[in-house]
Enzyme design. Structure first.
Site: not given
Lengths: 270, 270
Positions: A99, B94-97
């Site tokens: 991020d 919102d973890a952007k895995r």
């Protein structure tokens, strides 16, 4: 605490070069006769650390397979980290976080700060937002003597889409090699490493002069072989930290069988 | 459950176009007079949902800022998800895995399955391993009527390193637009969206024909303005889901001030 690169080198010298993935997939839980829930994952993780914690150099738990059970699964991961540390095994948290800014700093605090219940020796990170977005993690890792493994070049068939795209004549994967090299400076062994797939047909990044370690998943079950590692990585083969999960875990849950599987694969790795 | 695209459209029609980020940064906790620990995060998240849960269309909690407190923080996130759902607000986690194969399937189960304590309406995902690596998440989202937001083009200065690298004359960011378009098929509104920064100097991807929603973080505090959105996104501006965190949370912890901040920004968004 000394630098991650130095600690890893000492650990590998003592225990051998194998990193054991702790991947409590539903299928593994079933094969081990466990329930597919947080209690099953807890039992699986505990058996792994009890059987192998004094034997393997590094464990690599797959965060996703704990997160799938919510806070209860994360609680299991915390207890696993504490038990591995007590048994003398290092842990690379495979969470592939990425991020920007203060959010990246939040991930860094979670996995790289001394007082976090999820602190590991190193963390895998993903650079889709640019290598520079990882700066808060690099800074905290430097401050606490921890390591990072930056996703570079993976061997899944769709991996090249992003990783082999180019700018200024260099592939994205090569940019990551070069960026990590710069972050490592002249340290050898260095604290910041790369994740590179072990079953690539050819190594399409130049690792000349790279002094970090190279986390290579999928040795054994996913088709990567020990001979293949030497062939693929050439002069950099000595930097490789080969990781096996399914091949080891398939030998469980009997502790002696697990240990035999580790001893056999470690011997093969030389 | 109906499709995420349709549910989001209905929700936005009723409550307006604002997505409110729930980002319990240490600094925000201090400004709110709370402790910088899991208890402080719990109090902060509870106040946000109590003040705004019946008002805002969508909340976007930043997973990192809960993970930083380990399983206790994840427990807070679970309770927040339940409370938001009860109050009628949707949640984009919102973890952007991002990972591959059965590990990506683990992340999908964690955030997109009906029986997970961390299930949200949609999840942000990262395609460094190639768009195809996200397939397990796409399949589960389709099965459970949930959505995904794929990282595409971010406005942090280092974002272009990977996102503007090219293959076959297309940038990585454009590849993601095209891939998500294909996954959406002829649905409009469609369930799979993109994350695009709101403060890019120019929009360097072509969104013609895109029928998903575009999650745009950083409206307000990070410099994005409502006028800027229309200018930047042109014909696609109607697809934008503008997200503001700091501008809203800075008005807290007083519930009336929080509501006024949301009402004002929602009105501005038209």
């Amino acid at each position: 605490m000394s630098d991650f690169g130095a600690r890893l080198a000492a650990q590998v010298a003592e225990r051998g070069r194998l990193c054991v993935g702790v991947d409590p997939h539903p299928q593994i839980l079933q094969e081990w006769g466990l329930t597919v829930d947080a209690a099953g994952v807890a039992e699986c993780a505990q058996r792994m650390v009890e059987a192998l914690g004094d034997l393997v150099a590094v464990f690599k738990p797959q965060s996703a397979l704990f997160e799938a059970y919510g806070s209860a699964g994360i609680g299991v991961l915390e207890r696993f980290l504490a038990a591995a540390d007590k048994a003398g095994a290092m842990v690379i948290m495979d969470a592939k976080r990425g991020d920007i800014g203060s959010t990246m700093a939040g991930y860094a605090r979670a996995y790289l700060s001394n007082d976090s219940p999820l602190a590991a020796d190193a963390l895998t990170v993903s650079p889709y937002l640019g290598f520079g977005s990882l700066t808060p993690a690099i800074q905290l890792a430097e401050a606490t003597g921890r390591g990072l493994y930056v996703l570079c070049r993976t061997s899944n068939p769709e991996g090249g889409q992003v990783q082999l795209a180019e700018a200024g004549g260099r592939s994205v994967a090569q940019m990551m090699v070069d960026e990590v090299n710069t972050a490592n400076g002249d340290r050898d062994p260095a604290p910041f490493g790369l994740v590179i797939g072990g079953t690539l047909p050819t190594l399409d990044v130049d690792l000349t002069g790279f002094t970090g370690s190279i986390l290579v998943p999928g040795i054994g079950a996913q088709g990567g072989t020990v001979e293949g590692l030497t062939e693929l990585f050439g002069a950099a083969a000595g930097r490789v930290l080969p990781t096996s999960s399914r091949e080891i875990m398939a030998a469980g849950p009997d502790p002696d069988s697990l240990r035999r599987a580790v001893v056999a694969l470690t011997a093969e790795l030389g």
